[in-house]
Design a protein around this motif. Structure first.
Motif, PDB file in Angstrom:
ATOM      1  N   MET A  11       0.837  -1.170   0.000  1.00 26.58           N
ATOM      2  CA  MET A  11       0.000   0.000   0.000  1.00 26.58           C
ATOM      3  C   MET A  11       0.886   1.238   0.000  1.00 26.58           C
ATOM      4  SD  MET A  11      -2.785   1.059   2.832  1.00 26.58           S
ATOM      5  CE  MET A  11      -3.868   2.404   2.524  1.00 26.58           C
ATOM      6  N   MET A  12       0.500   2.225  -0.774  1.00 28.01           N
ATOM      7  CA  MET A  12       1.246   3.475  -0.840  1.00 28.01           C
ATOM      8  C   MET A  12       0.969   4.321   0.388  1.00 28.01           C
ATOM      9  SD  MET A  12       3.192   3.926  -3.378  1.00 28.01           S
ATOM     10  CE  MET A  12       3.459   4.100  -5.090  1.00 28.01           C
ATOM     11  N   LEU A  13       2.043   4.747   1.045  1.00 29.80           N
ATOM     12  CA  LEU A  13       1.927   5.658   2.173  1.00 29.80           C
ATOM     13  C   LEU A  13       2.436   7.015   1.716  1.00 29.80           C
ATOM     14  CD1 LEU A  13       3.323   3.415   5.039  1.00 29.80           C
ATOM     15  CD2 LEU A  13       0.961   3.722   4.338  1.00 29.80           C
ATOM     16  N   LYS A  14       1.684   8.057   2.010  1.00 37.90           N
ATOM     17  CA  LYS A  14       2.059   9.402   1.594  1.00 37.90           C
ATOM     18  C   LYS A  14       2.314  10.247   2.834  1.00 37.90           C
ATOM     19  CE  LYS A  14      -0.173  11.164  -1.873  1.00 37.90           C
ATOM     20  NZ  LYS A  14      -1.152  11.854  -2.740  1.00 37.90           N
ATOM     21  N   ASP A  15       3.467  10.950   2.837  1.00 35.32           N
ATOM     22  CA  ASP A  15       3.812  11.770   3.996  1.00 35.32           C
ATOM     23  C   ASP A  15       3.433  13.230   3.781  1.00 35.32           C
ATOM     24  OD1 ASP A  15       5.778  12.894   2.379  1.00 35.32           O
ATOM     25  OD2 ASP A  15       7.441  12.357   3.679  1.00 35.32           O
ATOM     26  N   VAL A  16       3.884  14.078   4.687  1.00 32.08           N
ATOM     27  CA  VAL A  16       3.549  15.499   4.680  1.00 32.08           C
ATOM     28  C   VAL A  16       4.041  16.197   3.405  1.00 32.08           C
ATOM     29  CG1 VAL A  16       5.605  16.262   5.941  1.00 32.08           C
ATOM     30  CG2 VAL A  16       3.486  17.541   6.159  1.00 32.08           C
ATOM     31  N   ASN A  17       5.108  15.703   2.796  1.00 32.42           N
ATOM     32  CA  ASN A  17       5.665  16.286   1.575  1.00 32.42           C
ATOM     33  C   ASN A  17       5.157  15.608   0.307  1.00 32.42           C
ATOM     34  OD1 ASN A  17       7.345  18.089   3.034  1.00 32.42           O
ATOM     35  ND2 ASN A  17       8.736  16.395   3.436  1.00 32.42           N
ATOM     36  N   ASN A  18       4.107  14.810   0.434  1.00 30.76           N
ATOM     37  CA  ASN A  18       3.528  14.047  -0.671  1.00 30.76           C
ATOM     38  C   ASN A  18       4.509  13.037  -1.273  1.00 30.76           C
ATOM     39  OD1 ASN A  18       0.905  15.067  -0.601  1.00 30.76           O
ATOM     40  ND2 ASN A  18       1.509  16.869  -1.767  1.00 30.76           N
ATOM     41  N   ILE A  19       5.485  12.617  -0.481  1.00 22.88           N
ATOM     42  CA  ILE A  19       6.376  11.541  -0.908  1.00 22.88           C
ATOM     43  C   ILE A  19       5.634  10.239  -0.676  1.00 22.88           C
ATOM     44  CG2 ILE A  19       8.526  10.326  -0.412  1.00 22.88           C
ATOM     45  CD1 ILE A  19       9.692  13.031   0.447  1.00 22.88           C
ATOM     46  N   GLU A  20       5.610   9.405  -1.694  1.00 19.07           N
ATOM     47  CA  GLU A  20       4.906   8.129  -1.592  1.00 19.07           C
ATOM     48  C   GLU A  20       5.902   6.985  -1.540  1.00 19.07           C
ATOM     49  OE1 GLU A  20       2.150   7.824  -4.817  1.00 19.07           O
ATOM     50  OE2 GLU A  20       0.663   9.050  -3.796  1.00 19.07           O
ATOM     51  N   LEU A  21       5.740   6.147  -0.552  1.00 22.05           N
ATOM     52  CA  LEU A  21       6.513   4.918  -0.448  1.00 22.05           C
ATOM     53  C   LEU A  21       5.545   3.764  -0.305  1.00 22.05           C
ATOM     54  CD1 LEU A  21       9.418   5.867   1.990  1.00 22.05           C
ATOM     55  CD2 LEU A  21       9.513   5.641  -0.469  1.00 22.05           C
ATOM     56  N   GLU A  22       5.839   2.691  -0.984  1.00 25.49           N
ATOM     57  CA  GLU A  22       4.980   1.512  -0.886  1.00 25.49           C
ATOM     58  C   GLU A  22       5.503   0.618   0.235  1.00 25.49           C
ATOM     59  OE1 GLU A  22       3.041  -1.915  -3.734  1.00 25.49           O
ATOM     60  OE2 GLU A  22       4.005  -0.190  -4.621  1.00 25.49           O
ATOM     61  N   LEU A  23       5.091   0.960   1.447  1.00 22.77           N
ATOM     62  CA  LEU A  23       5.513   0.235   2.640  1.00 22.77           C
ATOM     63  C   LEU A  23       4.300  -0.367   3.333  1.00 22.77           C
ATOM     64  CD1 LEU A  23       8.017   2.863   4.081  1.00 22.77           C
ATOM     65  CD2 LEU A  23       8.581   0.758   2.886  1.00 22.77           C
TER      66      LEU A  23
ATOM     67  N   ASP B 254       1.448   3.710  14.548  1.00 19.17           N
ATOM     68  CA  ASP B 254       1.403   4.740  15.576  1.00 19.17           C
ATOM     69  C   ASP B 254       1.771   6.129  15.061  1.00 19.17           C
ATOM     70  OD1 ASP B 254       4.018   4.044  15.045  1.00 19.17           O
ATOM     71  OD2 ASP B 254       4.691   4.342  17.098  1.00 19.17           O
ATOM     72  N   VAL B 255       1.824   6.280  13.748  1.00 17.85           N
ATOM     73  CA  VAL B 255       2.285   7.522  13.143  1.00 17.85           C
ATOM     74  C   VAL B 255       1.153   8.174  12.345  1.00 17.85           C
ATOM     75  CG1 VAL B 255       3.890   8.466  11.434  1.00 17.85           C
ATOM     76  CG2 VAL B 255       4.648   6.662  12.969  1.00 17.85           C
ATOM     77  N   ASP B 256       1.010   9.477  12.499  1.00 12.28           N
ATOM     78  CA  ASP B 256       0.091  10.246  11.669  1.00 12.28           C
ATOM     79  C   ASP B 256       0.851  10.648  10.416  1.00 12.28           C
ATOM     80  OD1 ASP B 256      -1.749  11.883  10.481  1.00 12.28           O
ATOM     81  OD2 ASP B 256      -1.872  13.326  12.137  1.00 12.28           O
ATOM     82  N   LEU B 257       0.600   9.955   9.320  1.00  7.10           N
ATOM     83  CA  LEU B 257       1.365  10.184   8.105  1.00  7.10           C
ATOM     84  C   LEU B 257       1.141  11.578   7.514  1.00  7.10           C
ATOM     85  CD1 LEU B 257       1.071   6.687   6.457  1.00  7.10           C
ATOM     86  CD2 LEU B 257       3.082   7.709   7.487  1.00  7.10           C
ATOM     87  N   LYS B 258       0.074  12.242   7.915  1.00  8.91           N
ATOM     88  CA  LYS B 258      -0.147  13.615   7.447  1.00  8.91           C
ATOM     89  C   LYS B 258       0.868  14.575   8.064  1.00  8.91           C
ATOM     90  CE  LYS B 258      -5.002  12.746   6.748  1.00  8.91           C
ATOM     91  NZ  LYS B 258      -6.305  12.802   7.374  1.00  8.91           N
ATOM     92  N   LYS B 259       1.505  14.149   9.167  1.00  8.26           N
ATOM     93  CA  LYS B 259       2.502  14.980   9.839  1.00  8.26           C
ATOM     94  C   LYS B 259       3.901  14.359   9.774  1.00  8.26           C
ATOM     95  CE  LYS B 259      -0.880  16.684  13.133  1.00  8.26           C
ATOM     96  NZ  LYS B 259      -1.274  16.721  14.544  1.00  8.26           N
TER      97      LYS B 259
END
Length: 104
Positions: free
Chosen positions: A1-13, A20-25
């Motif tokens: 599944m693609m995870l997207k972080d605060v900088n819109n970097i996508e990693l398929e992890l 336990d992480v808010d990926l928006k932050k």
């Protein structure tokens, strides 16, 4: 599944690695140590390939050498993969103070 972080970097992890992480932050570049640590210890081969492509082997090796804890299997893998003696890893030289679970 693609995870997207605060900088819109996508990693398929694997999302379970970041339960336990808010990926928006979250910032994959800023928190590279945490990402690499979680993938080394609990990730699967797809996660390994993903961080290898994103961070590069030099960055992963640098971080792995400085981690305070790696289980024996992960330490052996990193030692073999990077062709570095186990004694060079920080976690090899700093043993855990509690070696076993407490018996309640």
């Amino acid at each position: 599944m693609m995870l997207k972080d605060v900088n819109n970097i996508e990693l398929e992890l694997e999302p379970a690695l970041f339960w336990d992480v808010d990926l928006k932050k979250f910032d994959f570049k800023k928190y590279s140590i945490q990402v690499i640590d979680r993938v080394l210890m609990n990730g699967n081969i797809k996660d390994w390939v993903e961080i290898k492509n994103f961070y590069g082997l030099d960055k992963i090796k640098e971080i792995a050498l400085q981690l305070r804890y790696l289980d024996k299997l992960t330490l052996n893998f990193c030692s073999w993969y990077f062709n570095i003696p186990k004694e060079k890893f920080r976690c090899y030289n700093t043993q855990q103070s509690v070696k076993e679970h407490w018996d309640y």
